[in-house]
Enzyme design. Structure first.
Site, PDB file in Angstrom:
ATOM      1  N   GLU A  30       0.807  -1.226   0.000  1.00 10.91           N
ATOM      2  CA  GLU A  30       0.000   0.000   0.000  1.00 10.91           C
ATOM      3  C   GLU A  30       0.842   1.279   0.000  1.00 10.91           C
ATOM      4  O   GLU A  30       0.656   2.162   0.830  1.00 10.91           O
ATOM      5  CB  GLU A  30      -0.966  -0.024   1.184  1.00 10.91           C
ATOM      6  CG  GLU A  30      -1.909  -1.213   1.153  1.00 10.91           C
ATOM      7  CD  GLU A  30      -2.808  -1.314   2.371  1.00 10.91           C
ATOM      8  OE1 GLU A  30      -2.752  -0.409   3.229  1.00 10.91           O
ATOM      9  OE2 GLU A  30      -3.564  -2.298   2.476  1.00 10.91           O
ATOM     10  N   GLU A  56      -6.232 -10.876  -1.372  1.00  8.37           N
ATOM     11  CA  GLU A  56      -7.081 -10.634  -0.192  1.00  8.37           C
ATOM     12  C   GLU A  56      -8.550 -10.605  -0.608  1.00  8.37           C
ATOM     13  O   GLU A  56      -9.283  -9.659  -0.306  1.00  8.37           O
ATOM     14  CB  GLU A  56      -6.674  -9.327   0.499  1.00  8.37           C
ATOM     15  CG  GLU A  56      -5.197  -9.267   0.857  1.00  8.37           C
ATOM     16  CD  GLU A  56      -4.805  -8.002   1.611  1.00  8.37           C
ATOM     17  OE1 GLU A  56      -5.709  -7.305   2.131  1.00  8.37           O
ATOM     18  OE2 GLU A  56      -3.599  -7.715   1.698  1.00  8.37           O
TER      19      GLU A  56
END
Length: 372
Positions: free
Chosen positions: A160, A265
């Site tokens: 991220e 995910e």
């Protein structure tokens, strides 16, 4: 003639029994008895494991993990604040158990995550000097990756690092080291275990601006000589968004970089999303309300049917591009232990996965298995 009259009904009965037998559902073939066997020639199928899963303290979940999955990801126990809580202290108790579980079940083990701005210890967030940060990063990455060399097969090296517009996110690493921290992280991981696969992992990677940012980042790493093997798309999606077309475009663009594509995910949120919340940034939150938490008594059949169709459409696309995709990992095992019960609204009752709170396969599971 009398003998024929007696024998003829017997022949008819035998014919009817034989004909009906062909229509009786048989047990599914061995290759379709679980997700990992059904998709063994396509890509790995996995789940993120929490503390209870790693400790095998829930027998029902342990059975699902062993039967259905051939890859596992550490949901939280390898994040900086847990595994490296103090400058000179590491906590390997649960991460050792996690890796041992993967070895026991002959799984492809994923370490998550080495360098991330969130869930850092306070001591790491307070570093101001570039040389000190380099020493800390080298100690962190080389110690952890080195400990599990040959046992952890893939690492989310940087997690991220981008904003929604594709620019670099402001973090302590960027503030202290500038963009060089990205290459440094990958170089340190490659040095500690040259055989492990190294990934960049992020959410909202179907967003065109963010996708362009990932393409730039990967190309820059490649041009710098850094080893990067794949892009991990977190895939925290909803019932209708992102579109299948947007997902496919992203698969094609990331694959064109010459790296592996993986969905790291995956879950499908069935609840309304507050308008102020974007992506999967865990620092965001909203207040609970009846409007945002409508299914406390159970998921309506109509919504479960929508979710099942959504999962089927997603996996149909994955199969179309199985030559580009190496792994699909669900972010959790069952609805009851999903992070989506608390994000972005704490205390909600969510149903994002393919096994319910009683560890039973949902219609989504049946649809995914039925594609094979």
């Amino acid at each position: 003639m009398k003998t024929f009259k007696l024998f003829f009904p017997v022949l008819v009965l035998i014919f009817l029994i034989a004909n009906c037998a062909e229509k009786i559902p048989q047990n599914p073939p061995a290759e379709k008895s679980s997700l990992k066997t059904a998709y063994k020639d396509d890509f790995y199928i996995g789940a993120a494991l929490n503390r209870s899963h790693i400790n095998e303290s829930v027998p029902e979940a342990a059975k699902i993990i062993e039967k259905e999955f051939n890859t596992i990801t550490a949901e939280n126990v390898m994040k900086w604040m847990h595994i490296h809580p103090g400058r000179d202290s590491f906590n390997f108790d649960l991460s050792d158990k996690f890796v041992a579980l993967g070895e026991k079940n002959n799984m492809f083990v994923i370490g998550h995550t080495l360098v991330w701005h969130s869930q850092l210890g306070r001591w790491a967030r307070d570093i101001k000097e570039p040389e000190e940060m380099k020493v800390v990063m080298e100690n962190h990455v080389s110690t952890i990756v080195g400990r599990y060399k040959g046992k952890v097969h893939g690492w989310d090296v940087v997690n991220e690092a981008l904003n929604e517009d594709g620019t670099l996110r402001k973090t302590v690493f960027l503030d202290v080291l500038g963009e060089d921290y990205l290459k440094l992280a990958f170089d340190l991981a490659a040095k500690a275990d040259p055989e492990a696969e190294l990934y960049y992992n992020d959410y909202s990677l179907t967003n065109p601006q963010k996708r362009a940012g990932v393409v730039r980042l990967v190309r820059q790493l490649q041009e710098s000589g850094a080893k990067i093997d794949g892009v991990g798309m977190q895939a925290h999606w909803g019932l209708t968004s992102p579109s299948i077309e947007e997902i496919e475009t992203s698969i094609l663009e990331y694959s064109a970089l010459g790296v592996k594509v993986m969905f790291t995910e995956l879950d499908v949120d069935v609840l309304p999303n507050p308008r102020s919340i974007q992506g999967a940034d865990i620092n965001q939150s909203a207040e609970n309300s009846e409007l945002l938490n409508p299914y406390t008594a159970g998921l309506p059949d109509s919504i479960q049917a929508q979710q099942a169709q959504r999962y089927e459409d997603i996996f149909r696309l994955f199969l179309k591009h199985q030559d580009k995709i190496t792994r699909v990992t669900f972010w959790g095992v069952d609805d009851g232990h999903s992070w989506k019960n608390n994000f972005p609204v704490r205390g909600r009752t969510n149903y994002p996965l393919i096994f319910d709170r009683e560890y039973r396969p949902k219609e989504a599971y049946v649809r995914i298995l039925g594609l094979k």
